[in-house]
Enzyme design. Structure first.
Site, mmCIF file in Angstrom:
data_model
loop_
_atom_site.group_PDB
_atom_site.id
_atom_site.type_symbol
_atom_site.label_atom_id
_atom_site.label_comp_id
_atom_site.label_asym_id
_atom_site.label_seq_id
_atom_site.Cartn_x
_atom_site.Cartn_y
_atom_site.Cartn_z
ATOM 1 C CB CYS A 171 -0.933 -0.004 1.194
ATOM 2 S SG CYS A 171 -1.952 -1.494 1.254
ATOM 3 C CG HIS A 311 -1.931 4.332 5.623
ATOM 4 N ND1 HIS A 311 -1.859 4.163 4.259
ATOM 5 C CD2 HIS A 311 -2.058 3.088 6.164
ATOM 6 C CE1 HIS A 311 -1.940 2.865 3.979
ATOM 7 N NE2 HIS A 311 -2.064 2.200 5.107
ATOM 8 C CD GLU A 322 -1.716 7.758 9.525
ATOM 9 O OE1 GLU A 322 -1.313 8.581 8.670
ATOM 10 O OE2 GLU A 322 -2.626 6.932 9.300
ATOM 11 C CE LYS A 343 -5.588 4.171 2.418
ATOM 12 N NZ LYS A 343 -4.623 5.235 2.744
ATOM 13 C CG HIS A 348 -6.368 0.783 1.368
ATOM 14 N ND1 HIS A 348 -5.424 1.283 0.495
ATOM 15 C CD2 HIS A 348 -5.681 0.306 2.447
ATOM 16 C CE1 HIS A 348 -4.224 1.116 1.007
ATOM 17 N NE2 HIS A 348 -4.354 0.532 2.194
ATOM 18 C CG PHE A 407 -0.119 -5.982 4.582
ATOM 19 C CD1 PHE A 407 -0.660 -5.124 5.515
ATOM 20 C CD2 PHE A 407 -0.880 -7.063 4.173
ATOM 21 C CE1 PHE A 407 -1.922 -5.327 6.051
ATOM 22 C CE2 PHE A 407 -2.154 -7.286 4.691
ATOM 23 C CZ PHE A 407 -2.672 -6.414 5.633
#
Length: 427
Positions: A171, A311, A322, A343, A348, A407
């Site tokens: 991502c 994010h 975050e 998002k 996403h 990830f």
């Protein structure tokens, strides 16, 4: 003529074009109107029958006709993510007024990334192998499934002969792509770069795999409410598809040709969590290091940051990590800095998410309006920042930070600036 490496010290990098294919619209104005008004692009999955899946919702691109951006033969022989990528790249280059085919072939390069590549084509090819044998596999399967082909296709179609590759970091892929393009220009290897990400991974295997991780929202009865970053009731992210591509250009080159400038890339940072395959560092230390690196690259302190596009995936662990990272970086100012997760509207976009959110920052600065975090109805006490809940906010921002975390512990942060007023700006 390209600049030389020795000339690269102090080179500034402008953003002169943007192209967007997303679940909330295609093109700059459609996307901006959705961001401004808080419109969700999430709905029931229509690409395949997901009725037996725990998650049955996604952010699909609707009404997309690839033949508006490429000939029929090309459209038939490239993957859906490549179709999205080429469409967004054409829009971005048209918006910039750049003409790569008329330039030195080394002057314009491409870094357009994908997290998953041609997943639909991989699954289709595997089914053909099992059902009808090896000799019925299409010869186009190999080029359609690999993650670098969008970048190669864009270079072929737009005649961009400079540095050309894809960055794969889940991502964070398109965040890293923009960061790399920024550095390519600063070191003098190109005067302009076509950079961003493309993804089309709404397939039975991908959706099923992420269902098995229990990573995605199961709010199937209310798709538009499913992506709810920083809310106490969040239950996972919502997968989406699309492509966003930017044109980055050496600022003096853009100025000489009279280009409109949407904004500027000021700095970029990258780091690794060194923690877990899928979970973030619970204290956000890796994310904080990436943000600090972006500020350091720009020779700016945290007090310069006026807005953060988080994010913010709507996962339990990620949103808290975050938030903690932003506290570490922004210090006492953290509660005063507007932070939002687009998002909540787009879902996403995986490997295209970083580019989508960089574009959101650029538009926010250009339009003097910060997009909201929609569906934030019951704030999580562990997420204690100003997340611009539910309604856009008029604020003039000079510097924005855009975060992308993938990830594997991959972190990318982009520091973006409002267009210099003396050199031209977005309309």
């Amino acid at each position: 003529m390209l600049v030389t490496a020795s000339d690269g010290v102090g080179i500034r990098v402008a953003i002169t074009g943007m192209g967007l294919v997303t679940p909330i619209g295609t093109g700059i104005e459609q996307v901006w109107e959705s961001l401004r008004t808080g419109r969700s692009g999430i709905g029931r999955i229509t690409h395949f029958d997901a009725s037996e899946y725990p998650t049955q919702i996604a952010g699909e691109v609707s009404d997309f006709d690839p033949e508006l951006y490429m000939d029929r033969k090309t459209a038939r022989h490239v993957a859906r993510y490549c179709q999205f990528g080429l469409a967004a790249a054409r829009m971005a280059v048209d918006d910039s007024g750049l003409r790569p085919a008329e330039m030195d072939p080394d002057a314009v390069g491409v870094v357009v990334s994908s997290g998953a590549g041609g997943m639909e084509e991989i699954e289709r090819g595997h089914s053909m192998l099992l059902e009808r044998g090896v000799h019925r596999i299409s010869p186009f399967t190999a080029p359609m499934m690999i993650t670098d082909i969008a970048a190669g296709l864009i270079a072929i179609e737009l005649r961009a002969g400079g540095p050309n590759y894809a960055v794969v970091s889940a991502c964070a892929s398109s965040g890293h792509a923009i960061a790399d393009a920024f550095e390519v220009i600063r070191r003098g290897d190109a005067v302009a770069m076509i950079a961003g990400g493309a993804e089309a991974a709404l397939t039975p295997l991908m959706i099923g795999a992420f269902c098995q991780l229990s990573a995605m929202s199961r709010r199937n009865d209310a798709p538009q409410l499913a992506s709810r970053p920083f809310d106490r009731g969040r239950d996972g992210f919502v997968m989406s598809e699309g492509a966003v591509v930017l044109v980055l250009e050496e600022m003096e080159h853009a100025r000489r040709r009279g280009a409109r400038m949407w904004g500027e890339v000021l700095g970029a940072g990258a780091s690794a969590d060194m923690y877990h395959f899928t979970a973030p560092d619970p204290e956000g230390r890796g994310a904080a290091r990436a943000m600090r690196a972006a500020l350091r690259k720009a020779n700016l302190g945290p007090e310069a940051v006026g807005y953060v596009n988080a994010h913010g995936t709507s996962t339990q662990l990620g949103d808290i990590a975050e938030t903690l990272a932003l506290h570490q970086v922004l210090g006492e100012r953290a509660p005063l800095v507007p932070v939002s997760s687009t998002k909540s509207m787009t879902g996403h976009l995986l490997g295209a998410a970083g580019a989508m959110e960089a574009a959101a920052c650029i538009l926010a600065m250009d339009r003097g309006m910060i997009p909201p975090t929609i569906n934030l109805e019951d704030p999580d006490p562990s997420c204690d920042l100003d997340y611009v809940p539910n309604r856009a906010r008029p604020v003039q921002v000079e510097v924005s930070l855009s975060n992308s975390f993938g990830f594997g512990g991959h972190n990318a942060s982009l520091l973006l600036g409002r267009a210099p007023t003396d050199l031209g700006k977005g309309a």
